[in-house]
Design an enzyme around this catalytic site. Structure first.
Site, PDB file in Angstrom:
ATOM      1  N   ARG A   1      10.987  -0.953  11.209  1.00  0.00           N
ATOM      2  CA  ARG A   1       9.871  -0.526  12.055  1.00  0.00           C
ATOM      3  C   ARG A   1       9.732  -1.480  13.234  1.00  0.00           C
ATOM      4  O   ARG A   1       9.879  -2.671  13.096  1.00  0.00           O
ATOM      5  CB  ARG A   1       8.579  -0.513  11.240  1.00  0.00           C
TER       6      ARG A   1
ATOM      7  N   ARG B   1      -1.039  -8.278  13.464  1.00  0.00           N
ATOM      8  CA  ARG B   1      -1.538  -7.341  12.451  1.00  0.00           C
ATOM      9  C   ARG B   1      -2.300  -8.083  11.350  1.00  0.00           C
ATOM     10  O   ARG B   1      -3.321  -7.604  10.854  1.00  0.00           O
ATOM     11  CB  ARG B   1      -0.375  -6.546  11.843  1.00  0.00           C
TER      12      ARG B   1
ATOM     13  N   LYS C   1       0.817  -1.222   0.000  1.00  0.00           N
ATOM     14  CA  LYS C   1       0.000   0.000   0.000  1.00  0.00           C
ATOM     15  C   LYS C   1       0.848   1.267   0.000  1.00  0.00           C
ATOM     16  O   LYS C   1       0.594   2.183  -0.767  1.00  0.00           O
ATOM     17  CB  LYS C   1      -0.907   0.052   1.241  1.00  0.00           C
TER      18      LYS C   1
ATOM     19  N   ARG D   1     -10.090   0.968   8.591  1.00  0.00           N
ATOM     20  CA  ARG D   1      -9.544  -0.355   8.849  1.00  0.00           C
ATOM     21  C   ARG D   1     -10.553  -1.279   9.494  1.00  0.00           C
ATOM     22  O   ARG D   1     -10.233  -2.414   9.803  1.00  0.00           O
ATOM     23  CB  ARG D   1      -8.357  -0.193   9.799  1.00  0.00           C
TER      24      ARG D   1
ATOM     25  N   ARG E   1      11.450  -6.081   5.981  1.00  0.00           N
ATOM     26  CA  ARG E   1      11.320  -4.721   5.452  1.00  0.00           C
ATOM     27  C   ARG E   1      12.240  -3.735   6.163  1.00  0.00           C
ATOM     28  O   ARG E   1      12.407  -3.770   7.371  1.00  0.00           O
ATOM     29  CB  ARG E   1       9.856  -4.276   5.621  1.00  0.00           C
TER      30      ARG E   1
HETATM   31  P1  ADP Z   1       0.591  -1.634   7.954  1.00  0.00           P
HETATM   32  O1  ADP Z   1      -0.499  -1.477   6.940  1.00  0.00           O
HETATM   33  O2  ADP Z   1       1.869  -2.128   7.356  1.00  0.00           O
HETATM   34  O3  ADP Z   1       0.189  -2.421   9.168  1.00  0.00           O
HETATM   35  P2  ADP Z   1       0.340   1.171   8.896  1.00  0.00           P
HETATM   36  O4  ADP Z   1       1.469   2.123   8.894  1.00  0.00           O
HETATM   37  O5  ADP Z   1      -0.815   1.445   8.011  1.00  0.00           O
HETATM   38  O6  ADP Z   1       1.033  -0.226   8.532  1.00  0.00           O
HETATM   39  O7  ADP Z   1      -0.204   0.979  10.380  1.00  0.00           O
HETATM   40  C1  ADP Z   1       0.638   0.714  11.458  1.00  0.00           C
HETATM   41  C2  ADP Z   1      -0.171   0.613  12.734  1.00  0.00           C
HETATM   42  O8  ADP Z   1      -0.802   1.870  13.018  1.00  0.00           O
HETATM   43  C3  ADP Z   1      -1.310  -0.392  12.721  1.00  0.00           C
HETATM   44  O9  ADP Z   1      -0.879  -1.708  13.018  1.00  0.00           O
HETATM   45  C4  ADP Z   1      -2.233   0.185  13.790  1.00  0.00           C
HETATM   46  O10 ADP Z   1      -1.767  -0.124  15.076  1.00  0.00           O
HETATM   47  C5  ADP Z   1      -2.090   1.681  13.589  1.00  0.00           C
HETATM   48  N1  ADP Z   1      -3.120   2.198  12.659  1.00  0.00           N
HETATM   49  C6  ADP Z   1      -2.918   2.693  11.408  1.00  0.00           C
HETATM   50  N2  ADP Z   1      -4.074   3.040  10.812  1.00  0.00           N
HETATM   51  C7  ADP Z   1      -5.050   2.747  11.709  1.00  0.00           C
HETATM   52  C8  ADP Z   1      -6.479   2.859  11.707  1.00  0.00           C
HETATM   53  N3  ADP Z   1      -7.148   3.310  10.639  1.00  0.00           N
HETATM   54  N4  ADP Z   1      -7.147   2.474  12.830  1.00  0.00           N
HETATM   55  C9  ADP Z   1      -6.496   2.017  13.903  1.00  0.00           C
HETATM   56  N5  ADP Z   1      -5.176   1.858  13.974  1.00  0.00           N
HETATM   57  C10 ADP Z   1      -4.442   2.219  12.897  1.00  0.00           C
END
Ligand code: ADP
Ligand code: ZN
Length: 212
Positions: A153, A164, A13, A88, A122
Site C-alpha cells: 500500500r 497515521r 483490524k 476514527r 506489510r
Molecule cells: P489503517 O487502519 O491501516 O490506517 P485504513 O484502510 O483503515 O488503514 O485507512 C487508510 C486511510 O484511509 C487512513 O489513513 C485515512 O486516510 C483514510 N480513512 C479510512 N477511514 C477513515 C475515516 N473513518 N475517516 C477519515 N479517513 C479515513
C-alpha cells in the site's frame, strides 16, 4: 448485531474483520477499502481522498460520514454489520450515533513499538485483501490463499505511517473512553502470535454476546 472494530493502524483490524465477518455473516464495511476502491476507479471521492490518504491524514468527516450513512441503508445490513476504520474521531462517533445503533465495540490494543515494522513490511493481496509480512514471504509475490498478486500500500511507508500513528493517538484513541462510558467496549490485546489466536478470543466473547 452492529459491531465497530477499533485499533491502531497495523493492530490487525483488517484480518480480524475478515474472520468476524465470515463467522457471523456480517457485511464488512471498511472505509479504507471504500476509499481505495474509489481511488482505483478514479471517482470524485477517490480524487479527493487520495491526497489525505497519501499524507496519512484523515479524509474530511463530511465525506466519510456521508459514505457510511449511505452504506448503512443497503439491504445487506439488516441483520447487522461490522464497521472497520470508522469512526476514527469523536465527531464521527457522534454522527454515527445519529443514524446507527452500535451493540459492541471490539477494541484491539497493541504495543506501538510493533506497528512501524508491521505496516512498513506489510504486503496485501490485490484480489482478496489478505495481508502478509515480507519477512514471512521468502520472496514470494503471490497470495497463498487465492494466488492474487501482492502489493505494498502506498501509505505503508515510514513517513506516512508515522503520521497515521499520530492521528490514531490524538483522534482515534479517545474513542476508547467514549465507548467505555457507553458500556459497550470489549477489550483485547494484539500480539505477535498468529491472528487465529486473537480471533479465538474475540469469537468466544462475541459467541456469548450473540447467545451462540
Ligand atoms: P489503517 O487502519 O491501516 O490506517 P485504513 O484502510 O483503515 O488503514 O485507512 C487508510 C486511510 O484511509 C487512513 O489513513 C485515512 O486516510 C483514510 N480513512 C479510512 N477511514 C477513515 C475515516 N473513518 N475517516 C477519515 N479517513 C479515513
Ligand atoms: Zn488473495
Amino acid at each position: 448485531m452492529n459491531i465497530i472494530l477499533l485499533g491502531a493502524p497495523g493492530a490487525g483490524k483488517g484480518t480480524q474483520a475478515t474472520k468476524i465477518s465470515e463467522r457471523y455473516g456480517l457485511p464488512h464495511i471498511s472505509t479504507g477499502d471504500i476509499f481505495r476502491a474509489n481511488i482505483k476507479n478514479g471517482t470524485e471521492i477517490g480524487k479527493l481522498a487520495k491526497s489525505y490518504i497519501d499524507a496519512g491524514k484523515l479524509v474530511p468527516d463530511e465525506v466519510t460520514c456521508a459514505i457510511v450513512k449511505d452504506r448503512l441503508t443497503w439491504d445487506d445490513v439488516a441483520k447487522g454489520y461490522l464497521l472497520d476504520g470508522f469512526p476514527r474521531n469523536l465527531f464521527q462517533a457522534e454522527e454515527l450515533d445519529k443514524f446507527a445503533k452500535i451493540d459492541a465495540v471490539v477494541n484491539i490494543n497493541i504495543d506501538f513499538a510493533l506497528l512501524m515494522d508491521r505496516l512498513c513490511g506489510r504486503r496485501v493481496c490485490k484480489e482478496c485483501g489478505e495481508s502478509y509480512h515480507v519477512s514471512t514471504l521468502g520472496g514470494k509475490t503471490t497470495c497463498e490463499r487465492c494466488g492474487g498478486e501482492l502489493y505494498q500500500r502506498k501509505d505503508d511507508n515510514p513517513e506516512t505511517v508515522k503520521s497515521r500513528l499520530e492521528v490514531y493517538e490524538a483522534q482515534t484513541a479517545p474513542l476508547i473512553e467514549y465507548y467505555t462510558k457507553k458500556g459497550i467496549i470489549l477489550n483485547f490485546t494484539g500480539t505477535e502470535a498468529p491472528a487465529e489466536v486473537l480471533f479465538a478470543e474475540i469469537a468466544k466473547v462475541l459467541d456469548e454476546k450473540m447467545g451462540l
